[in-house]
Each structure stands twice: as C-alpha cells, then as structure tokens.
Design a protein around this motif. Sequence first.
Motif, PDB file in Angstrom:
ATOM      1  N   PRO A  71       0.917  -1.560  -0.141  1.00  0.00           N
ATOM      2  CA  PRO A  71       0.013  -0.147   0.129  1.00  0.00           C
ATOM      3  C   PRO A  71       0.936   1.341   0.120  1.00  0.00           C
ATOM      4  CG  PRO A  71      -0.167  -1.203   2.143  1.00  0.00           C
ATOM      5  CD  PRO A  71       0.656  -2.186   1.199  1.00  0.00           C
ATOM      6  N   GLY A  72       0.488   2.100  -1.051  1.00  0.00           N
ATOM      7  CA  GLY A  72       1.131   3.528  -0.995  1.00  0.00           C
ATOM      8  C   GLY A  72       2.579   3.580  -1.586  1.00  0.00           C
ATOM      9  N   LEU A  73       3.237   2.420  -1.716  1.00  0.00           N
ATOM     10  CA  LEU A  73       4.641   2.251  -2.242  1.00  0.00           C
ATOM     11  C   LEU A  73       4.642   2.737  -3.748  1.00  0.00           C
ATOM     12  CD1 LEU A  73       7.400   1.293  -1.259  1.00  0.00           C
ATOM     13  CD2 LEU A  73       6.920  -0.411  -2.348  1.00  0.00           C
ATOM     14  N   HIS A  74       4.018   2.202  -4.781  1.00  0.00           N
ATOM     15  CA  HIS A  74       3.954   2.777  -6.034  1.00  0.00           C
ATOM     16  C   HIS A  74       3.354   3.930  -6.326  1.00  0.00           C
ATOM     17  CE1 HIS A  74       5.789  -1.222  -7.636  1.00  0.00           C
ATOM     18  NE2 HIS A  74       5.393  -1.811  -6.722  1.00  0.00           N
ATOM     19  N   MET A  75       2.288   4.131  -5.556  1.00  0.00           N
ATOM     20  CA  MET A  75       1.551   5.447  -5.690  1.00  0.00           C
ATOM     21  C   MET A  75       2.605   6.572  -5.452  1.00  0.00           C
ATOM     22  SD  MET A  75      -2.071   5.301  -3.514  1.00  0.00           S
ATOM     23  CE  MET A  75      -2.822   3.641  -3.063  1.00  0.00           C
ATOM     24  N   ALA A  76       3.190   6.505  -4.298  1.00  0.00           N
ATOM     25  CA  ALA A  76       4.029   7.869  -3.941  1.00  0.00           C
ATOM     26  C   ALA A  76       5.145   8.018  -4.883  1.00  0.00           C
ATOM     27  CB  ALA A  76       4.760   7.479  -2.536  1.00  0.00           C
ATOM     28  N   SER A  77       5.800   6.751  -5.541  1.00  0.00           N
ATOM     29  CA  SER A  77       6.761   6.881  -6.328  1.00  0.00           C
ATOM     30  C   SER A  77       6.264   7.471  -7.652  1.00  0.00           C
ATOM     31  CB  SER A  77       7.644   5.649  -6.487  1.00  0.00           C
ATOM     32  OG  SER A  77       6.992   4.453  -6.287  1.00  0.00           O
ATOM     33  N   CYS A  78       5.070   6.813  -8.268  1.00  0.00           N
ATOM     34  CA  CYS A  78       4.544   7.121  -9.610  1.00  0.00           C
ATOM     35  C   CYS A  78       4.177   8.786  -9.547  1.00  0.00           C
ATOM     36  CB  CYS A  78       3.477   6.348  -9.727  1.00  0.00           C
ATOM     37  SG  CYS A  78       3.907   4.811 -10.327  1.00  0.00           S
ATOM     38  N   VAL A  79       3.466   9.153  -8.451  1.00  0.00           N
ATOM     39  CA  VAL A  79       3.160  10.538  -8.301  1.00  0.00           C
ATOM     40  C   VAL A  79       4.279  11.373  -8.191  1.00  0.00           C
ATOM     41  CG1 VAL A  79       1.915  12.421  -6.864  1.00  0.00           C
ATOM     42  CG2 VAL A  79       0.953  10.107  -7.343  1.00  0.00           C
ATOM     43  N   PHE A  80       5.360  10.973  -7.796  1.00  0.00           N
ATOM     44  CA  PHE A  80       6.549  11.936  -7.899  1.00  0.00           C
ATOM     45  C   PHE A  80       7.069  11.877  -9.123  1.00  0.00           C
ATOM     46  CE2 PHE A  80      11.138  12.085  -7.276  1.00  0.00           C
ATOM     47  CZ  PHE A  80      11.189  13.484  -6.512  1.00  0.00           C
ATOM     48  N   MET A  81       6.936  10.800  -9.818  1.00  0.00           N
ATOM     49  CA  MET A  81       7.882  10.993 -11.130  1.00  0.00           C
ATOM     50  C   MET A  81       6.841  11.647 -12.010  1.00  0.00           C
ATOM     51  SD  MET A  81       8.526   7.843 -13.779  1.00  0.00           S
ATOM     52  CE  MET A  81       7.201   7.899 -14.499  1.00  0.00           C
ATOM     53  N   GLY A  82       5.574  11.449 -12.075  1.00  0.00           N
ATOM     54  CA  GLY A  82       4.721  12.071 -12.970  1.00  0.00           C
ATOM     55  C   GLY A  82       4.675  13.606 -12.796  1.00  0.00           C
ATOM     56  N   TYR A  83       4.893  14.260 -11.548  1.00  0.00           N
ATOM     57  CA  TYR A  83       5.122  15.706 -11.389  1.00  0.00           C
ATOM     58  C   TYR A  83       6.506  15.933 -11.729  1.00  0.00           C
ATOM     59  CZ  TYR A  83       4.838  19.977  -8.919  1.00  0.00           C
ATOM     60  OH  TYR A  83       4.646  21.476  -8.498  1.00  0.00           O
ATOM     61  N   VAL A  84       7.475  15.370 -11.469  1.00  0.00           N
ATOM     62  CA  VAL A  84       8.816  15.700 -12.045  1.00  0.00           C
ATOM     63  C   VAL A  84       8.931  15.810 -13.552  1.00  0.00           C
ATOM     64  CG1 VAL A  84      11.128  15.158 -12.183  1.00  0.00           C
ATOM     65  CG2 VAL A  84      10.057  15.079  -9.986  1.00  0.00           C
ATOM     66  N   ARG A  85       8.098  14.721 -14.281  1.00  0.00           N
ATOM     67  CA  ARG A  85       7.997  14.873 -15.673  1.00  0.00           C
ATOM     68  C   ARG A  85       7.649  16.043 -16.325  1.00  0.00           C
ATOM     69  NH1 ARG A  85       3.959  13.766 -19.098  1.00  0.00           N
ATOM     70  NH2 ARG A  85       4.493  12.672 -21.027  1.00  0.00           N
ATOM     71  N   ILE A  86       6.416  16.709 -15.705  1.00  0.00           N
ATOM     72  CA  ILE A  86       6.207  17.999 -16.211  1.00  0.00           C
ATOM     73  C   ILE A  86       7.194  19.062 -16.389  1.00  0.00           C
ATOM     74  CG2 ILE A  86       4.617  19.949 -15.598  1.00  0.00           C
ATOM     75  CD1 ILE A  86       2.876  17.786 -13.816  1.00  0.00           C
ATOM     76  N   PHE A  87       8.210  19.001 -15.402  1.00  0.00           N
ATOM     77  CA  PHE A  87       9.203  20.134 -15.276  1.00  0.00           C
ATOM     78  C   PHE A  87      10.275  19.673 -16.374  1.00  0.00           C
ATOM     79  CE2 PHE A  87       7.145  20.594 -11.462  1.00  0.00           C
ATOM     80  CZ  PHE A  87       6.866  22.110 -11.669  1.00  0.00           C
ATOM     81  N   TYR A  88      10.619  18.377 -16.223  1.00  0.00           N
ATOM     82  CA  TYR A  88      11.308  17.894 -17.377  1.00  0.00           C
ATOM     83  C   TYR A  88      11.262  18.277 -18.818  1.00  0.00           C
ATOM     84  CZ  TYR A  88      15.185  15.026 -19.578  1.00  0.00           C
ATOM     85  OH  TYR A  88      16.108  14.566 -20.113  1.00  0.00           O
ATOM     86  N   LEU A  89       9.926  17.950 -19.068  1.00  0.00           N
ATOM     87  CA  LEU A  89       9.503  18.112 -20.261  1.00  0.00           C
ATOM     88  C   LEU A  89       9.519  19.741 -20.633  1.00  0.00           C
ATOM     89  CD1 LEU A  89       6.608  15.469 -20.964  1.00  0.00           C
ATOM     90  CD2 LEU A  89       9.088  15.753 -21.765  1.00  0.00           C
ATOM     91  N   ARG A  90       9.155  20.479 -19.885  1.00  0.00           N
ATOM     92  CA  ARG A  90       9.184  21.732 -20.086  1.00  0.00           C
ATOM     93  C   ARG A  90      10.265  22.403 -20.378  1.00  0.00           C
ATOM     94  NH1 ARG A  90       5.616  24.659 -15.435  1.00  0.00           N
ATOM     95  NH2 ARG A  90       3.911  23.086 -16.234  1.00  0.00           N
ATOM     96  N   PHE A  91      11.593  22.034 -19.811  1.00  0.00           N
ATOM     97  CA  PHE A  91      12.915  22.291 -20.323  1.00  0.00           C
ATOM     98  C   PHE A  91      13.621  21.724 -21.341  1.00  0.00           C
ATOM     99  CE2 PHE A  91      12.940  23.389 -15.547  1.00  0.00           C
ATOM    100  CZ  PHE A  91      13.103  24.784 -15.843  1.00  0.00           C
ATOM    101  N   ALA A  92      12.950  20.423 -21.267  1.00  0.00           N
ATOM    102  CA  ALA A  92      13.801  19.625 -22.530  1.00  0.00           C
ATOM    103  C   ALA A  92      13.104  19.467 -24.154  1.00  0.00           C
ATOM    104  CB  ALA A  92      13.983  18.102 -22.103  1.00  0.00           C
ATOM    105  N   THR A  93      11.907  20.020 -24.024  1.00  0.00           N
ATOM    106  CA  THR A  93      11.150  20.161 -25.481  1.00  0.00           C
ATOM    107  C   THR A  93      10.731  21.415 -25.839  1.00  0.00           C
ATOM    108  OG1 THR A  93       9.165  20.057 -24.208  1.00  0.00           O
ATOM    109  CG2 THR A  93       9.899  17.967 -25.153  1.00  0.00           C
ATOM    110  N   SER A  94      10.866  21.858 -27.037  1.00  0.00           N
ATOM    111  CA  SER A  94      10.797  23.232 -27.647  1.00  0.00           C
ATOM    112  C   SER A  94       9.421  23.264 -27.651  1.00  0.00           C
ATOM    113  CB  SER A  94      11.297  23.302 -29.093  1.00  0.00           C
ATOM    114  OG  SER A  94      10.798  22.144 -29.924  1.00  0.00           O
ATOM    115  N   LYS A  95       8.895  24.712 -28.261  1.00  0.00           N
ATOM    116  CA  LYS A  95       7.521  25.171 -28.064  1.00  0.00           C
ATOM    117  C   LYS A  95       6.639  24.480 -29.019  1.00  0.00           C
ATOM    118  CE  LYS A  95       6.375  28.662 -25.262  1.00  0.00           C
ATOM    119  NZ  LYS A  95       6.906  28.330 -24.240  1.00  0.00           N
ATOM    120  N   GLU A  96       7.379  24.050 -30.060  1.00  0.00           N
ATOM    121  CA  GLU A  96       6.590  23.405 -31.261  1.00  0.00           C
ATOM    122  C   GLU A  96       5.938  22.163 -30.781  1.00  0.00           C
ATOM    123  OE1 GLU A  96      10.198  23.811 -33.265  1.00  0.00           O
ATOM    124  OE2 GLU A  96       9.790  25.600 -32.279  1.00  0.00           O
TER     125      GLU A  96
END
Lengths: 175, 277
Positions: A71-96
Amino acid sequence: MIIDLFTYLFRFILIVLFQLLVINNIELSTYINPYIYIVFILTLPVDMKPWLVVLISFFTGMVMDTFSSTPGLHMASCVFMGYVRIFYLRFATSKEDFSGSIKPTVSRKGVVWFLVYATMLTFLHHLVLFYLEIYGFNEFFRTLTRIIFSTVFSVLLITVGQLLFYRVAKVNRNE
Amino acid sequence: MRNLIFFLYKYYTFLLFFSLELFSFVILYQYNNYQRASFLNYTGAVASGFYQTVNNTTNYFSLRNINDSLMAENARLRAQMLNAYYQSGFTQTSINDTVYKQQYDYIPANVVNNSITKRNNYITIDKGSLAGIKSDMGVIGSNGVVGIVTSVSDHYATIRSALNSNTKISCMLKKNNAFGSLEWNGDDPKFSSLKYVNKHVPLTLNDEVVTSNYSTLFPEGISVGKVYSHSLDAGDNFHLIKVELFTDFATLKSVYVIRNILKDEQKQLEGALKSDN
C-alpha cells in the motif's frame, strides 16, 4: 477522443499485465528488479494537462500496489515521477512540441533524447520506490546499488520495447 | 478571498501532487507502523482472484515437483505414525488424555502468488477467513518456516514471507536453546541471518536453527535452517550468523497455516501484565 481513451486503456492493461506476468517472474537477482510499467506514464502526450498526468500516475501506482501487496509504495513513487516529468518536459522540449499532441517516444524524439529522459525519470522513480520499500536509510548503499542496477535494466527493457513498436509503426505507414 | 482562489488556481497542479503524495505516505506509514494492513483487506480479493486465475494455468507445469515434495513429506509423516514403531511388549490402552491438550491446528493452503527477489516479499495463498485464517498466524512449508499472515479476505490471505525486512521470527539453536531473531538482509533468497545470539554461545557449522517457544505464532522446534557461516567482530556482543534456509522459496507451492488455539489466552495474560507495569 473516445477512441484515444480506449487506446490508452488497452495500452495500460497490456503494460501492467506484462509487468505482473512476465517481468515480475524474471527472478535474476535481489539486486535486479526492473519496473517497466512506468513507460505508460513516460509516453503520455507532451501537451497533456499536468493535473491529468499526476492523476493518471496516481492510479497507475494504485493498480500496481493492489497487485503487489504494497500500500502506498508505487503510488508515492509514480506521483513523484509524474510531477517531475512535467518540469523535465518543460525544459527539454521546444515550443513546437507543445502545439501538437506529440508523445515523448523514441520514434518522435530519437534514441539519445529518449535514453536521457527515461534514465532520469526511471532513476527518480526507483529512488523513491526502493527507499520507501526498505522504509529508511539503514541499508543506504545496498539499496543504492539495487536502484542503479534496476534502473539500468528498466531503461534497457523500456527502450528495446520502444524500438520494437517503432518498427511496427513504420511498416504500417509504408503500406 | 480572491487571492486565495487565485492561489489555488495558480498552483492547483502542485496542490494535487502534494495531496496525492501525502495520501500515499499516510497509507504507507500506517502499514509500516501499525500493521493495520486495511488497504490490503479491500484490494486483496481483487488481486488474489487475478493471481488465482494465472496460477490455475501455470500450475500444470510444476505438478511433478509438487507431487515429489508431497510424497517426500508423506513418507516422513508415515515414518512418524504409530504403526511404524516396534511395540516393545506393552499393550496400549486408550485413555482420555488430560495431560496433552491440542494447541496447534494446521490449515493446508496453496501458494497463488510469490516473489523472492524484492526487498519485501509477499506470498498470496488460496485460503482465507472462511477457512479460519486470521492475520498474525504463522505459516510453514513442508521443510520449514515460511512467514506470517498479514491480511485476510474471504478466500485469500497475504503472507509476509521470511524474505521481508519487516519479518522477524523468534528462533533458537536446537542444541543449546540460545535465542536469536531471524531477519533477512535482502541479499540472497537462500540465506537469512540470525541476530542477537550472545557471543558466549558456542557455535559450530550446520547447527540446526528452529523456532523458539517465545513466539505465539509457531510451535516450538519447527525447523528454519542451519548455520552456514558465523563470525564475531572484536568488541561486538553478538555473533554474525548466516543461516541457510530449509524452505526453498523459489519453488514453494503448498504451505500450512498454523492456528494457535491457546494464543488469545497467552496474549491476554501478557497484555494484563503490560498494563500492570
């Protein structure tokens, strides 16, 4: 839209089944525990609403928790990864990339870009997951070794899977 | 008020992330600290049903090995039956035994899902509360100790296997009854370590390790494994003992759940003691 929803649902079920029935049964060593189901979160479209990504990550984690008695283990790590992903993509992808609904996959962004992207996020996911699993830092370096080995194998499997699907897609386009 | 709404609107992703993360940590914390395992009681039935279906299919491939291990166990049990002993002259009379009262009851079950390479491994079995299984019951295989029941649904139960960082089993050395605690360090599913055995206790290789009578989960003397290697660091008070486990978790198929009929009585008595202090 409805077709999209079904495609995602189908993909999700397929990936989770593969993780549960195949990957979880490959018992190589206690140091190698790849988790490839996160590829579902990794390859969500770039322009998907951030709150939806976080929510999808949460439910992905919940499904994995249900099937692995943690209980909670994969939830916590997935939510964390999903949130960090937003910022990673904001920096690593262009506007197009944000204009169309592009998926961050090998076929769209190239192998090197995808390897860096997948390694970063998989490492973060495994970092949270493995330290929460042991629930403390009392086996710090042993757990770190475990994280590094598992990350290497997860990324390898995810990338190979991506390459396989990339080929299939290209053949279909030619026909 | 407008500022608050603006704030919520601006940071709604972060707030969603934060609340979901908090929720996960609360469940995780509860599970690790209080052993409530309530989450598993709700979700366990779904997951176990799924694994049961998978297992029904894959079980055919290992039928031969299961039969072999059951036959070996049968042979061992037959050797313990009364008619396997030579009667040395006395005629047996049946008496109503008031000296020996049955304390332990064994419920047979099949393994539906199992893992051995994770840091915290769990086993799912195909018997649940309808078969009389409750949480915190000991589980043994045909060779030795397997784990402890954590959560139970109607038809299934989840077991925290001995290969789990949260499982601590009270054990002792068979030859001199020196106590220790069996804890898995996460390296190799064939070995575990016996901790807190005092340094003055003499040790030799292949000493048998069995469950102790301190535990209410297991009967005394259930075999666990044997001493594979041991060492004593200077200045340490306890031996470092590596135990080779008798149970082969990789091929585990059939297990027995142990019901201690007198457990409640013992716990109640010990609870009364605690509240006195």
